[in-house]
Design a protein around this motif. Structure first.
Motif, PDB file in Angstrom:
ATOM      1  N   LEU A   1      34.824  23.586  10.350  1.00  0.00           N
ATOM      2  CA  LEU A   1      34.145  22.550   9.564  1.00  0.00           C
ATOM      3  C   LEU A   1      33.441  23.110   8.323  1.00  0.00           C
ATOM      4  CD1 LEU A   1      32.376  20.515  12.391  1.00  0.00           C
ATOM      5  CD2 LEU A   1      34.492  19.916  11.187  1.00  0.00           C
ATOM      6  N   LEU A   2      33.263  24.415   8.274  1.00  0.00           N
ATOM      7  CA  LEU A   2      32.450  25.030   7.220  1.00  0.00           C
ATOM      8  C   LEU A   2      33.168  25.073   5.884  1.00  0.00           C
ATOM      9  CD1 LEU A   2      30.917  27.978   9.245  1.00  0.00           C
ATOM     10  CD2 LEU A   2      30.130  25.619   9.045  1.00  0.00           C
ATOM     11  N   PRO A   3      32.398  24.967   4.794  1.00  0.00           N
ATOM     12  CA  PRO A   3      30.941  24.966   4.702  1.00  0.00           C
ATOM     13  C   PRO A   3      30.346  23.589   5.005  1.00  0.00           C
ATOM     14  CG  PRO A   3      31.868  24.853   2.509  1.00  0.00           C
ATOM     15  CD  PRO A   3      33.025  24.970   3.472  1.00  0.00           C
ATOM     16  N   LEU A   4      29.143  23.606   5.576  1.00  0.00           N
ATOM     17  CA  LEU A   4      28.376  22.383   5.865  1.00  0.00           C
ATOM     18  C   LEU A   4      26.947  22.564   5.371  1.00  0.00           C
ATOM     19  CD1 LEU A   4      29.175  21.557   9.616  1.00  0.00           C
ATOM     20  CD2 LEU A   4      29.808  20.191   7.643  1.00  0.00           C
ATOM     21  N   THR A   5      26.428  21.554   4.708  1.00  0.00           N
ATOM     22  CA  THR A   5      25.011  21.531   4.355  1.00  0.00           C
ATOM     23  C   THR A   5      24.424  20.320   5.052  1.00  0.00           C
ATOM     24  OG1 THR A   5      25.384  22.634   2.246  1.00  0.00           O
ATOM     25  CG2 THR A   5      23.335  21.385   2.475  1.00  0.00           C
ATOM     26  N   LEU A   6      23.455  20.574   5.946  1.00  0.00           N
ATOM     27  CA  LEU A   6      22.926  19.530   6.816  1.00  0.00           C
ATOM     28  C   LEU A   6      21.426  19.358   6.615  1.00  0.00           C
ATOM     29  CD1 LEU A   6      24.702  20.664  10.116  1.00  0.00           C
ATOM     30  CD2 LEU A   6      25.550  19.060   8.380  1.00  0.00           C
ATOM     31  N   ASN A   7      20.973  18.115   6.579  1.00  0.00           N
ATOM     32  CA  ASN A   7      19.552  17.808   6.561  1.00  0.00           C
ATOM     33  C   ASN A   7      19.125  17.671   8.016  1.00  0.00           C
ATOM     34  OD1 ASN A   7      16.985  17.112   5.873  1.00  0.00           O
ATOM     35  ND2 ASN A   7      17.508  15.104   5.046  1.00  0.00           N
ATOM     36  N   MET A   8      18.617  18.754   8.574  1.00  0.00           N
ATOM     37  CA  MET A   8      18.358  18.821  10.005  1.00  0.00           C
ATOM     38  C   MET A   8      16.996  18.238  10.360  1.00  0.00           C
ATOM     39  SD  MET A   8      20.135  22.470  10.965  1.00  0.00           S
ATOM     40  CE  MET A   8      20.565  21.976  12.652  1.00  0.00           C
ATOM     41  N   SER A   9      16.954  17.522  11.465  1.00  0.00           N
ATOM     42  CA  SER A   9      15.726  16.929  11.992  1.00  0.00           C
ATOM     43  C   SER A   9      15.036  17.922  12.920  1.00  0.00           C
ATOM     44  CB  SER A   9      16.045  15.649  12.760  1.00  0.00           C
ATOM     45  OG  SER A   9      16.653  14.711  11.903  1.00  0.00           O
ATOM     46  N   ALA A  10      13.777  17.607  13.266  1.00  0.00           N
ATOM     47  CA  ALA A  10      12.974  18.547  14.042  1.00  0.00           C
ATOM     48  C   ALA A  10      12.611  18.021  15.415  1.00  0.00           C
ATOM     49  CB  ALA A  10      11.688  18.866  13.286  1.00  0.00           C
ATOM     50  N   MET A  11      12.589  18.940  16.357  1.00  0.00           N
ATOM     51  CA  MET A  11      11.992  18.764  17.678  1.00  0.00           C
ATOM     52  C   MET A  11      11.260  20.069  17.949  1.00  0.00           C
ATOM     53  SD  MET A  11      14.741  16.753  20.064  1.00  0.00           S
ATOM     54  CE  MET A  11      13.563  16.595  21.382  1.00  0.00           C
ATOM     55  N   PRO A  12      10.361  20.083  18.920  1.00  0.00           N
ATOM     56  CA  PRO A  12       9.709  21.364  19.230  1.00  0.00           C
ATOM     57  C   PRO A  12      10.762  22.435  19.530  1.00  0.00           C
ATOM     58  CG  PRO A  12       8.630  19.580  20.394  1.00  0.00           C
ATOM     59  CD  PRO A  12       9.863  18.993  19.758  1.00  0.00           C
ATOM     60  N   HIS A  13      10.618  23.584  18.930  1.00  0.00           N
ATOM     61  CA  HIS A  13      11.470  24.751  19.157  1.00  0.00           C
ATOM     62  C   HIS A  13      12.800  24.725  18.418  1.00  0.00           C
ATOM     63  CE1 HIS A  13       8.738  25.324  22.522  1.00  0.00           C
ATOM     64  NE2 HIS A  13       9.214  24.245  23.110  1.00  0.00           N
ATOM     65  N   GLU A  14      13.176  23.601  17.797  1.00  0.00           N
ATOM     66  CA  GLU A  14      14.548  23.496  17.294  1.00  0.00           C
ATOM     67  C   GLU A  14      14.672  22.571  16.090  1.00  0.00           C
ATOM     68  OE1 GLU A  14      16.687  20.060  19.829  1.00  0.00           O
ATOM     69  OE2 GLU A  14      15.758  21.644  21.048  1.00  0.00           O
ATOM     70  N   LYS A  15      15.810  22.756  15.374  1.00  0.00           N
ATOM     71  CA  LYS A  15      16.282  21.819  14.354  1.00  0.00           C
ATOM     72  C   LYS A  15      17.640  21.342  14.847  1.00  0.00           C
ATOM     73  CE  LYS A  15      12.857  22.577  11.585  1.00  0.00           C
ATOM     74  NZ  LYS A  15      11.781  21.657  11.444  1.00  0.00           N
ATOM     75  N   TYR A  16      17.944  20.063  14.594  1.00  0.00           N
ATOM     76  CA  TYR A  16      19.200  19.521  15.099  1.00  0.00           C
ATOM     77  C   TYR A  16      19.819  18.549  14.104  1.00  0.00           C
ATOM     78  CZ  TYR A  16      16.685  15.226  16.152  1.00  0.00           C
ATOM     79  OH  TYR A  16      15.953  14.067  16.040  1.00  0.00           O
ATOM     80  N   TYR A  17      21.136  18.335  14.277  1.00  0.00           N
ATOM     81  CA  TYR A  17      21.879  17.405  13.430  1.00  0.00           C
ATOM     82  C   TYR A  17      23.073  16.883  14.226  1.00  0.00           C
ATOM     83  CZ  TYR A  17      24.398  15.442   9.491  1.00  0.00           C
ATOM     84  OH  TYR A  17      25.052  14.588   8.644  1.00  0.00           O
ATOM     85  N   TYR A  18      23.268  15.563  14.202  1.00  0.00           N
ATOM     86  CA  TYR A  18      24.422  14.953  14.869  1.00  0.00           C
ATOM     87  C   TYR A  18      25.594  14.861  13.899  1.00  0.00           C
ATOM     88  CZ  TYR A  18      21.891  13.759  19.082  1.00  0.00           C
ATOM     89  OH  TYR A  18      21.181  13.834  20.256  1.00  0.00           O
ATOM     90  N   LEU A  19      26.669  15.554  14.210  1.00  0.00           N
ATOM     91  CA  LEU A  19      27.888  15.508  13.415  1.00  0.00           C
ATOM     92  C   LEU A  19      28.587  14.167  13.606  1.00  0.00           C
ATOM     93  CD1 LEU A  19      29.288  19.022  14.381  1.00  0.00           C
ATOM     94  CD2 LEU A  19      28.191  18.402  12.213  1.00  0.00           C
ATOM     95  N   GLU A  20      29.402  13.779  12.644  1.00  0.00           N
ATOM     96  CA  GLU A  20      30.191  12.549  12.770  1.00  0.00           C
ATOM     97  C   GLU A  20      31.335  12.724  13.751  1.00  0.00           C
ATOM     98  OE1 GLU A  20      31.448  11.036   9.009  1.00  0.00           O
ATOM     99  OE2 GLU A  20      29.424  11.082   8.183  1.00  0.00           O
ATOM    100  N   GLN A  21      31.847  13.941  13.891  1.00  0.00           N
ATOM    101  CA  GLN A  21      32.964  14.194  14.796  1.00  0.00           C
ATOM    102  C   GLN A  21      32.492  14.964  16.024  1.00  0.00           C
ATOM    103  OE1 GLN A  21      32.148  15.655  11.955  1.00  0.00           O
ATOM    104  NE2 GLN A  21      33.677  17.130  11.359  1.00  0.00           N
ATOM    105  N   LYS A  22      33.269  14.864  17.071  1.00  0.00           N
ATOM    106  CA  LYS A  22      32.979  15.585  18.308  1.00  0.00           C
ATOM    107  C   LYS A  22      33.683  16.934  18.282  1.00  0.00           C
ATOM    108  CE  LYS A  22      32.330  11.486  21.114  1.00  0.00           C
ATOM    109  NZ  LYS A  22      32.730  10.747  22.307  1.00  0.00           N
ATOM    110  N   LEU A  23      33.046  17.914  18.905  1.00  0.00           N
ATOM    111  CA  LEU A  23      33.628  19.243  19.035  1.00  0.00           C
ATOM    112  C   LEU A  23      33.964  19.498  20.501  1.00  0.00           C
ATOM    113  CD1 LEU A  23      31.189  21.354  16.794  1.00  0.00           C
ATOM    114  CD2 LEU A  23      33.321  20.244  16.145  1.00  0.00           C
ATOM    115  N   PRO A  24      34.908  20.384  20.762  1.00  0.00           N
ATOM    116  CA  PRO A  24      35.186  20.733  22.159  1.00  0.00           C
ATOM    117  C   PRO A  24      33.960  21.404  22.783  1.00  0.00           C
ATOM    118  CG  PRO A  24      36.413  22.166  20.665  1.00  0.00           C
ATOM    119  CD  PRO A  24      35.732  21.125  19.825  1.00  0.00           C
TER     120      PRO A  24
END
Length: 118
Positions: free
Chosen positions: A28-51
């Motif tokens: 999928l790379l390159p990817l530039t993501l605006n990641m959201s925050a939770m304690p301990h982590e940053k996360y982002y939901y992709l539009e597609q599913k990965l194995p």
């Protein structure tokens, strides 16, 4: 395989796992993501599913790059115990300044391939 994770113009070299999840993410790379925050982590939901290849790590380490479910990319900037299951994508080689860079609520993170130069 290795990739760069770029945060605030700082580059973190990341070793990818040898699995289908890491390979699909790499493709999928390159990817530039605006990641959201939770304690301990940053996360982002992709539009597609990965194995997936889920397991319960019981303990997350700073610098772990994981997939939660089949579409949520998670970058951990603190170590802590966890009851959740993930698919491992990779790990940052030197995460000593990672928490300083990811300390904001939302942050733009770029994931990019490392070009092999001869």
């Amino acid at each position: 395989m290795k990739i760069n994770i770029i945060i605030n113009n700082k580059t973190f070299v990341t070793n990818l796992e040898n699995n289908r999840t890491a390979q699909a993410f790499y493709n999928l790379l390159p990817l530039t993501l605006n990641m959201s925050a939770m304690p301990h982590e940053k996360y982002y939901y992709l539009e597609q599913k990965l194995p997936t290849n889920t397991y319960k790590p019981h303990f997350i380490e700073e610098g772990d790059l994981m997939l939660y479910g089949s579409s949520c990319i998670v970058l951990f900037y603190e170590s802590f115990p966890t009851p959740f299951s993930y698919s491992k994508i990779g790990k940052i080689q030197d995460s000593s300044h990672l928490s300083n860079e990811l300390g904001k609520e939302y942050i733009v993170v770029t994931f990019d391939k490392i070009e092999n130069r001869i």
